[in-house]
Design a protein around this motif. Structure first.
Motif, PDB file in Angstrom:
ATOM      1  N   SER A  16      18.931  71.230  94.034  1.00 24.09           N
ATOM      2  CA  SER A  16      18.769  70.281  92.920  1.00 24.09           C
ATOM      3  C   SER A  16      17.405  70.420  92.255  1.00 24.09           C
ATOM      4  O   SER A  16      17.261  70.165  91.062  1.00 24.09           O
ATOM      5  CB  SER A  16      19.015  68.847  93.369  1.00 24.09           C
ATOM      6  N   VAL A  17      16.399  70.867  93.011  1.00 23.25           N
ATOM      7  CA  VAL A  17      15.068  71.063  92.421  1.00 23.25           C
ATOM      8  C   VAL A  17      15.131  72.146  91.339  1.00 23.25           C
ATOM      9  O   VAL A  17      14.711  71.941  90.200  1.00 23.25           O
ATOM     10  CB  VAL A  17      14.034  71.450  93.505  1.00 23.25           C
ATOM     11  N   ASN A  20      17.382  71.022  88.354  1.00 24.47           N
ATOM     12  CA  ASN A  20      16.776  70.071  87.414  1.00 24.47           C
ATOM     13  C   ASN A  20      15.723  70.725  86.529  1.00 24.47           C
ATOM     14  O   ASN A  20      15.621  70.426  85.345  1.00 24.47           O
ATOM     15  CB  ASN A  20      16.184  68.873  88.164  1.00 24.47           C
ATOM     16  N   LEU A  21      14.959  71.627  87.132  1.00 25.56           N
ATOM     17  CA  LEU A  21      13.929  72.335  86.386  1.00 25.56           C
ATOM     18  C   LEU A  21      14.562  73.228  85.310  1.00 25.56           C
ATOM     19  O   LEU A  21      14.168  73.205  84.136  1.00 25.56           O
ATOM     20  CB  LEU A  21      13.121  73.191  87.372  1.00 25.56           C
ATOM     21  N   THR A  22      15.558  73.999  85.721  1.00 28.86           N
ATOM     22  CA  THR A  22      16.239  74.916  84.802  1.00 28.86           C
ATOM     23  C   THR A  22      16.892  74.129  83.672  1.00 28.86           C
ATOM     24  O   THR A  22      16.829  74.502  82.504  1.00 28.86           O
ATOM     25  CB  THR A  22      17.322  75.720  85.575  1.00 28.86           C
ATOM     26  N   ILE A  33      23.862  71.213  78.883  1.00 31.24           N
ATOM     27  CA  ILE A  33      23.922  71.750  80.244  1.00 31.24           C
ATOM     28  C   ILE A  33      24.989  71.047  81.076  1.00 31.24           C
ATOM     29  O   ILE A  33      25.064  69.822  81.081  1.00 31.24           O
ATOM     30  CB  ILE A  33      22.554  71.579  80.958  1.00 31.24           C
ATOM     31  N   VAL A  34      25.795  71.835  81.750  1.00 32.76           N
ATOM     32  CA  VAL A  34      26.667  71.300  82.787  1.00 32.76           C
ATOM     33  C   VAL A  34      26.311  72.057  84.064  1.00 32.76           C
ATOM     34  O   VAL A  34      25.744  73.143  83.997  1.00 32.76           O
ATOM     35  CB  VAL A  34      28.168  71.446  82.445  1.00 32.76           C
ATOM     36  N   SER A  35      26.621  71.463  85.208  1.00 28.37           N
ATOM     37  CA  SER A  35      26.199  72.136  86.428  1.00 28.37           C
ATOM     38  C   SER A  35      27.305  72.157  87.464  1.00 28.37           C
ATOM     39  O   SER A  35      28.273  71.405  87.381  1.00 28.37           O
ATOM     40  CB  SER A  35      24.954  71.457  87.000  1.00 28.37           C
ATOM     41  N   ALA A  36      27.143  73.054  88.417  1.00 31.72           N
ATOM     42  CA  ALA A  36      28.069  73.184  89.534  1.00 31.72           C
ATOM     43  C   ALA A  36      27.250  73.473  90.770  1.00 31.72           C
ATOM     44  O   ALA A  36      26.335  74.288  90.728  1.00 31.72           O
ATOM     45  CB  ALA A  36      29.052  74.321  89.265  1.00 31.72           C
ATOM     46  N   LYS A  37      27.558  72.799  91.863  1.00 32.77           N
ATOM     47  CA  LYS A  37      26.800  72.971  93.108  1.00 32.77           C
ATOM     48  C   LYS A  37      27.412  74.041  93.995  1.00 32.77           C
ATOM     49  O   LYS A  37      26.817  74.453  94.973  1.00 32.77           O
ATOM     50  CB  LYS A  37      26.769  71.645  93.893  1.00 32.77           C
ATOM     51  N   ASN A  38      28.652  74.431  93.698  1.00 38.86           N
ATOM     52  CA  ASN A  38      29.286  75.461  94.527  1.00 38.86           C
ATOM     53  C   ASN A  38      30.300  76.249  93.713  1.00 38.86           C
ATOM     54  O   ASN A  38      30.623  75.883  92.580  1.00 38.86           O
ATOM     55  CB  ASN A  38      29.933  74.833  95.767  1.00 38.86           C
ATOM     56  N   GLY A  39      30.801  77.311  94.316  1.00 37.15           N
ATOM     57  CA  GLY A  39      31.690  78.223  93.613  1.00 37.15           C
ATOM     58  C   GLY A  39      32.999  77.607  93.153  1.00 37.15           C
ATOM     59  O   GLY A  39      33.526  77.967  92.108  1.00 37.15           O
TER      60      GLY A  39
END
Length: 127
Positions: A16-17, A20-22, A33-39
Motif C-alpha cells: 500500500s505504501v 499510494n505513492l504511485t 487511478i484504479v488499483s488491484a492488490k492481487n492478480g
C-alpha cells in the motif's frame, strides 16, 4: 472536478505504501487511478471498465504479474488484449527481456521506482 477524458491507469501492487505513492504521482498528471492488490483483482478490474494502461508489479499474490499479463494478452476482447502492460519489478535480473516479451509485457521499470521515469513511460504509452 474530475476530468472525464482522463486516461485510466490500473496499478497492480500489493504494497500500500508503493501503491499510494504511485497513485499520487499519477493523479498529479491527471490520470484516473484504479488499483488491484492481487492478480485475481487485476483481471476483474480490466474486465469491468476501460483501462488504458496497467502498471504491473511482477510479485503480486494469487497470480503473479507475468501470469496476469499472459491472461490479458489471451483475452478474446481485442481492446483488453492490447492494453499496454508496464512491468514493475524489484528483481528484473530474475527475468530476461525475452521472458517479458514472451509474456506480452510492453515495457518495464525497475524498483525502487524512479518517478520521473514512471511518468515518462506512462505518457509514452497512454499520451
Amino acid at each position: 472536478m474530475e476530468n472525464l477524458n482522463a486516461k485510466t491507469i490500473l496499478i497492480a501492487e500489493d504494497s500500500s505504501v508503493i501503491l499510494n505513492l504511485t497513485k499520487k504521482i499519477l493523479e498529479l498528471q491527471q490520470y484516473r487511478i484504479v488499483s488491484a492488490k492481487n492478480g485475481g483483482e487485476v483481471i476483474r478490474q480490466i474486465e469491468s471498465q476501460p483501462i488504458d494502461c496497467v502498471l504491473m508489479d511482477i510479485n503480486i499474490p494469487v497470480k503473479d504479474g507475468m501470469e496476469c499479463t499472459r491472461e490479458i494478452r489471451r483475452n478474446p476482447d481485442p481492446r483488453i488484449a492490447k492494453i499496454p502492460v508496464i512491468a514493475i519489478t524489484g528483481n528484473a535480473n530474475n527475468y530476461s527481456m525475452e521472458q517479458f516479451r514472451e509474456a506480452g509485457v510492453t515495457d518495464y521499470l525497475p524498483k525502487p521506482l524512479d518517478f520521473d521515469a514512471l511518468v515518462r513511460v506512462v505518457k509514452q504509452y497512454v499520451g
